[in-house]
Design an enzyme around this catalytic site. Structure first.
Site, PDB file in Angstrom:
ATOM      1  N   GLN A 184      -9.829  -4.003  -3.587  1.00  0.00           N
ATOM      2  CA  GLN A 184     -11.154  -3.412  -3.259  1.00  0.00           C
ATOM      3  C   GLN A 184     -12.224  -3.886  -4.264  1.00  0.00           C
ATOM      4  O   GLN A 184     -13.299  -4.363  -4.054  1.00  0.00           O
ATOM      5  CB  GLN A 184     -11.205  -1.894  -2.967  1.00  0.00           C
ATOM      6  CG  GLN A 184     -12.498  -1.688  -2.478  1.00  0.00           C
ATOM      7  CD  GLN A 184     -12.885  -2.112  -1.271  1.00  0.00           C
ATOM      8  OE1 GLN A 184     -12.163  -1.896  -0.216  1.00  0.00           O
ATOM      9  NE2 GLN A 184     -14.189  -2.522  -0.989  1.00  0.00           N
ATOM     10  N   ASP A 195     -17.449   6.698  -1.471  1.00  0.00           N
ATOM     11  CA  ASP A 195     -16.368   6.578  -0.624  1.00  0.00           C
ATOM     12  C   ASP A 195     -16.093   7.886  -0.101  1.00  0.00           C
ATOM     13  O   ASP A 195     -16.610   8.980  -0.488  1.00  0.00           O
ATOM     14  CB  ASP A 195     -14.980   6.068  -1.546  1.00  0.00           C
ATOM     15  CG  ASP A 195     -14.040   5.966  -0.887  1.00  0.00           C
ATOM     16  OD1 ASP A 195     -13.672   5.848   0.363  1.00  0.00           O
ATOM     17  OD2 ASP A 195     -12.908   6.027  -1.463  1.00  0.00           O
ATOM     18  N   HIS A 214      -7.114   0.928  -6.580  1.00  0.00           N
ATOM     19  CA  HIS A 214      -7.367   0.083  -5.284  1.00  0.00           C
ATOM     20  C   HIS A 214      -7.833  -1.338  -5.786  1.00  0.00           C
ATOM     21  O   HIS A 214      -9.164  -1.435  -5.537  1.00  0.00           O
ATOM     22  CB  HIS A 214      -8.471   0.619  -4.364  1.00  0.00           C
ATOM     23  CG  HIS A 214      -8.383  -0.075  -2.959  1.00  0.00           C
ATOM     24  ND1 HIS A 214      -7.606  -1.072  -2.580  1.00  0.00           N
ATOM     25  CD2 HIS A 214      -8.947   0.526  -1.784  1.00  0.00           C
ATOM     26  CE1 HIS A 214      -7.641  -1.331  -1.232  1.00  0.00           C
ATOM     27  NE2 HIS A 214      -8.639  -0.659  -0.782  1.00  0.00           N
ATOM     28  N   CYS A 270     -16.451   1.222   0.317  1.00  0.00           N
ATOM     29  CA  CYS A 270     -15.242   0.327   0.741  1.00  0.00           C
ATOM     30  C   CYS A 270     -14.884   0.532   2.203  1.00  0.00           C
ATOM     31  O   CYS A 270     -14.212  -0.335   2.633  1.00  0.00           O
ATOM     32  CB  CYS A 270     -14.180   0.886  -0.280  1.00  0.00           C
ATOM     33  SG  CYS A 270     -13.763   2.742   0.072  1.00  0.00           S
ATOM     34  N   ARG A 327       0.657  -1.045   0.035  1.00  0.00           N
ATOM     35  CA  ARG A 327      -0.112   0.121  -0.154  1.00  0.00           C
ATOM     36  C   ARG A 327       0.927   1.499  -0.230  1.00  0.00           C
ATOM     37  O   ARG A 327       1.742   1.319   1.029  1.00  0.00           O
ATOM     38  CB  ARG A 327      -0.754  -0.016   1.210  1.00  0.00           C
ATOM     39  CG  ARG A 327      -1.601   1.173   1.405  1.00  0.00           C
ATOM     40  CD  ARG A 327      -2.799   1.155   2.485  1.00  0.00           C
ATOM     41  NE  ARG A 327      -4.015   0.626   1.909  1.00  0.00           N
ATOM     42  CZ  ARG A 327      -4.973   0.501   2.631  1.00  0.00           C
ATOM     43  NH1 ARG A 327      -5.469   1.218   3.627  1.00  0.00           N
ATOM     44  NH2 ARG A 327      -6.047  -0.220   2.032  1.00  0.00           N
ATOM     45  N   ARG A 364     -13.404  -8.872   1.260  1.00  0.00           N
ATOM     46  CA  ARG A 364     -11.869  -8.476   1.098  1.00  0.00           C
ATOM     47  C   ARG A 364     -10.936  -9.630   1.413  1.00  0.00           C
ATOM     48  O   ARG A 364      -9.984 -10.009   0.870  1.00  0.00           O
ATOM     49  CB  ARG A 364     -11.541  -7.259   1.746  1.00  0.00           C
ATOM     50  CG  ARG A 364     -12.125  -6.071   1.540  1.00  0.00           C
ATOM     51  CD  ARG A 364     -11.568  -5.353   0.154  1.00  0.00           C
ATOM     52  NE  ARG A 364     -10.210  -5.414   0.134  1.00  0.00           N
ATOM     53  CZ  ARG A 364      -9.386  -4.710   0.593  1.00  0.00           C
ATOM     54  NH1 ARG A 364      -9.811  -3.508   1.088  1.00  0.00           N
ATOM     55  NH2 ARG A 364      -7.971  -4.556   0.503  1.00  0.00           N
TER      56      ARG A 364
HETATM   57  N1   CP Z   1     -11.290  -0.540   2.368  1.00  0.00           N
HETATM   58  C1   CP Z   1     -10.035  -0.380   2.865  1.00  0.00           C
HETATM   59  O1   CP Z   1      -9.110  -0.729   2.054  1.00  0.00           O
HETATM   60  O2   CP Z   1     -10.001  -0.446   4.128  1.00  0.00           O
HETATM   61  P1   CP Z   1      -8.762   0.091   4.834  1.00  0.00           P
HETATM   62  O3   CP Z   1      -8.171   1.259   4.527  1.00  0.00           O
HETATM   63  O4   CP Z   1      -8.979  -0.118   6.252  1.00  0.00           O
HETATM   64  O5   CP Z   1      -7.912  -1.150   4.540  1.00  0.00           O
HETATM   65  N1  NVA Z   2     -10.202   6.588  -1.370  1.00  0.00           N
HETATM   66  C1  NVA Z   2      -9.745   6.029   0.182  1.00  0.00           C
HETATM   67  C2  NVA Z   2      -9.984   4.579   0.176  1.00  0.00           C
HETATM   68  C3  NVA Z   2      -9.482   4.020   1.482  1.00  0.00           C
HETATM   69  C4  NVA Z   2      -9.808   2.557   1.622  1.00  0.00           C
HETATM   70  C5  NVA Z   2      -8.335   6.508   0.411  1.00  0.00           C
HETATM   71  O1  NVA Z   2      -7.472   6.180  -0.469  1.00  0.00           O
HETATM   72  O2  NVA Z   2      -8.120   6.994   1.376  1.00  0.00           O
END
Ligand code: CP
Ligand code: NVA
Length: 306
Positions: A131, A223, A128, A263, A101, A291
């Site tokens: 997701q 989101d 993502h 998400c 990440r 997930r």
């Molecule tokens: N939806 C998601 O990726 O959640 P987190 O940021 O908690 O991993």
């Molecule tokens: N769009 C959000 C998704 C979190 C799972 C972010 O990048 O923070």
């Protein structure tokens, strides 16, 4: 080993279909897949906070019999303590899958270019894709077929929206995105998804008319208005995005049996009203559970253990 997973289209249409079918099978019969990755080692790196990804990926890895190694940016210093390509070459000697990440999608590309092991995107500024696998798995639990299903994403045209656009287009879905002017998805992603949809019988419709784009859809998705790393813009965005809150009135414009997805994490009262996220047609916690199943399916697919 068979390739990286930086964006959904890395899987190809057949691969995406296979992973989604596997995710459903894994959920149905997890014991059948226990130990499938015995002896493998999976790196899970986080440059940003995470709850779902951090826990679901670690649990999925352990359930498959593999060993997870969780790493944080304060210990690795990706691109700071050590060059991205050197981190890739070192971790490649220890690990069978490198799941990251990151803030900068380009860092994933750098890792992938220098590691033989599959590199998996656990969220970047651009996409993502893990997701999106869970999103489509959840939609499939409520529809006979993904193809022909209409999903309207309301809000910021961000990483989650990008992956939904591409995954949906690959699956023959109709993907609509409603965002305030200037906050729509990246035009390059829209062009890519539109081209894919032309081949699959799906469609892509992007604009700023939230009520019009939600009208009659099967799935309403939203989101956060400011993603991780955009916290300084949160206050300014709140005013601009106000008309894009998914409240009961907006949700009622969707089909009578439409479902709601997010998400997570969610900001109740901002992008979604309390009564919508708690609605009996909201499946956000199934989506979060998926997930884990989807990541198991992805690991099995990428390591050739299917
Ligand atoms: N939806 C998601 O990726 O959640 P987190 O940021 O908690 O991993
Ligand atoms: N769009 C959000 C998704 C979190 C799972 C972010 O990048 O923070």
């Amino acid at each position: 080993m068979s390739g990286d997973f930086l964006t959904v289209d890395d899987l190809g249409r057949d691969g995406l279909g296979a992973v989604l079918a596997l995710a459903a099978a894994v959920k149905e019969n997890p014991a059948r897949y226990a130990g499938r990755l015995e002896g493998k080692r999976v790196g899970l790196f986080f440059e940003k906070p995470s709850t779902r990804t951090r826990v679901s990926c670690e649990v999925a890895t352990v359930d498959l019999g593999a060993h997870p190694v969780v790493l944080k940016q304060d210990e690795v210093g990706l691109g700071k303590r050590e060059a991205v390509e050197d981190v890739a070459r070192v971790l490649d000697r220890y690990l069978d899958v490198l799941a990251f990440r990151v803030f900068r999608h380009v860092d994933l590309e750098g890792l992938a270019a220098h590691a033989a092991a599959p590199v998996v995107n656990l969220l970047s500024d651009l996409s993502h894709p893990c997701q999106a696998l869970a999103d489509l798995q959840t939609v499939a639990e409520h529809r006979d077929r993904l193809a022909g299903t209409t999903v309207t994403y309301v809000g910021d045209g961000n990483n989650v929206a990008h992956s939904l656009l591409v995954a949906g287009a690959m699956s023959g879905m109709h993907i609509r995105v409603a965002s305030p002017a200037g906050y729509g998805p990246d035009p390059a992603v829209v062009i890519k998804a539109t081209a894919i949809a032309a081949d699959t019988g799906g469609s892509v419709d992007v604009g700023d008319d939230a009520p019009g784009l939600v009208s009659g859809c099967d799935v309403v998705y939203t989101d956060v208005w400011a993603s991780m790393g955009e916290e300084a813009e949160a206050a300014a965005r709140r005013e601009l995005f106000e008309p894009y809150r998914v409240d009961a009135e907006l949700f009622s414009r969707a089909a009578p049996d439409a479902i709601f997805l997010h998400c997570l994490p969610a900001h109740r009262g901002e992008e979604v009203a309390h009564e919508v996220i708690e609605h009996d047609r909201s499946f956000v916690f199934d989506q979060a559970e998926n997930r884990m199943h989807a990541f198991k399916a992805l690991l099995v697919h990428l390591t050739g253990a299917a």
